[in-house]
Scaffold this motif. Structure first.
Motif, short mmCIF file in Angstrom:
data_model
loop_
_atom_site.label_atom_id
_atom_site.label_comp_id
_atom_site.label_asym_id
_atom_site.label_seq_id
_atom_site.Cartn_x
_atom_site.Cartn_y
_atom_site.Cartn_z
N ASN A 1 0.81 -1.25 0.06
CA ASN A 1 0.00 0.18 -0.04
C ASN A 1 0.69 1.38 0.02
O ASN A 1 0.40 2.48 -0.21
CB ASN A 1 -1.02 -0.12 1.11
CG ASN A 1 -0.36 -0.03 2.57
OD1 ASN A 1 0.65 -0.62 2.76
ND2 ASN A 1 -0.81 0.55 3.64
N PHE A 2 2.33 1.31 0.23
CA PHE A 2 3.08 2.20 -0.02
C PHE A 2 3.87 2.19 -1.13
O PHE A 2 4.65 3.16 -1.22
CB PHE A 2 4.00 2.34 1.52
CG PHE A 2 3.31 3.24 2.66
CD1 PHE A 2 3.78 4.60 2.72
CD2 PHE A 2 2.47 2.95 3.30
CE1 PHE A 2 3.46 5.43 3.71
CE2 PHE A 2 1.91 3.52 4.35
CZ PHE A 2 2.44 4.89 4.61
N ALA A 3 3.68 1.40 -2.10
CA ALA A 3 4.36 1.60 -3.33
C ALA A 3 3.88 2.44 -3.90
O ALA A 3 2.88 2.86 -4.33
CB ALA A 3 4.12 0.20 -4.16
N SER A 4 4.97 3.28 -4.64
CA SER A 4 4.98 4.56 -5.39
C SER A 4 4.74 4.20 -6.75
O SER A 4 4.47 5.18 -7.59
CB SER A 4 5.97 5.36 -5.09
OG SER A 4 7.35 5.01 -5.36
N HIS A 5 5.14 3.17 -7.26
CA HIS A 5 5.39 2.74 -8.74
C HIS A 5 4.26 1.79 -9.15
O HIS A 5 4.19 1.44 -10.34
CB HIS A 5 6.63 2.03 -8.92
CG HIS A 5 6.90 0.73 -8.05
ND1 HIS A 5 6.77 0.67 -6.76
CD2 HIS A 5 7.35 -0.36 -8.49
CE1 HIS A 5 7.02 -0.38 -6.28
NE2 HIS A 5 7.21 -1.17 -7.28
#
Ligand code: SF4
Length: 80
Positions: free
Chosen positions: A52-56
Motif C-alpha cells: 500500500n505504500f508502493a509509489s510505482h
C-alpha cells in the motif's frame, strides 16, 4: 543529539527489498544494500497483494457496469 545519518537503517532490522519493490521511491541504499525506509520486511508486505505504500504500482480498480432499467429507476425515485 540526533546525527545526520539514520543509523537504524543499518541496524539489520530492515530486510532487503524484493524484486517487486524495484522503482519504488521508498527504496534507499544503506551499506551497499537496498532497503525500504518504510517497512522492515518488504517480502511480508507483498505477501497479500500490492504494497500500500508502493509509489510505482497502482492497484487495479475495476468498476462493474450495472444496467439500470430507466423506467424502474424513475418509479423508484418517485416513490421516495
Ligand atoms: S514501500 Fe512497499 S514497494 Fe516500496 S520499497 Fe517498501 S515494501 Fe517495497
Amino acid at each position: 543529539m540526533a546525527s545526520a545519518s539514520k543509523p537504524i537503517y543499518g541496524s539489520g532490522i530492515f530486510k532487503p527489498v524484493i524484486e517487486k519493490c524495484e522503482g519504488c521511491n521508498q527504496v534507499i541504499e544503506v551499506e551497499a544494500q537496498k532497503i525500504c525506509k518504510t517497512y522492515t520486511s518488504p517480502t511480508a508486505k507483498w505477501k497479500l497483494g500490492i504494497c500500500n505504500f508502493a509509489s510505482h504500482v497502482k492497484p487495479d480498480l475495476s468498476t462493474a457496469t450495472v444496467k439500470i432499467n430507466p423506467l424502474k429507476a424513475s418509479k423508484r425515485a418517485m416513490g421516495r
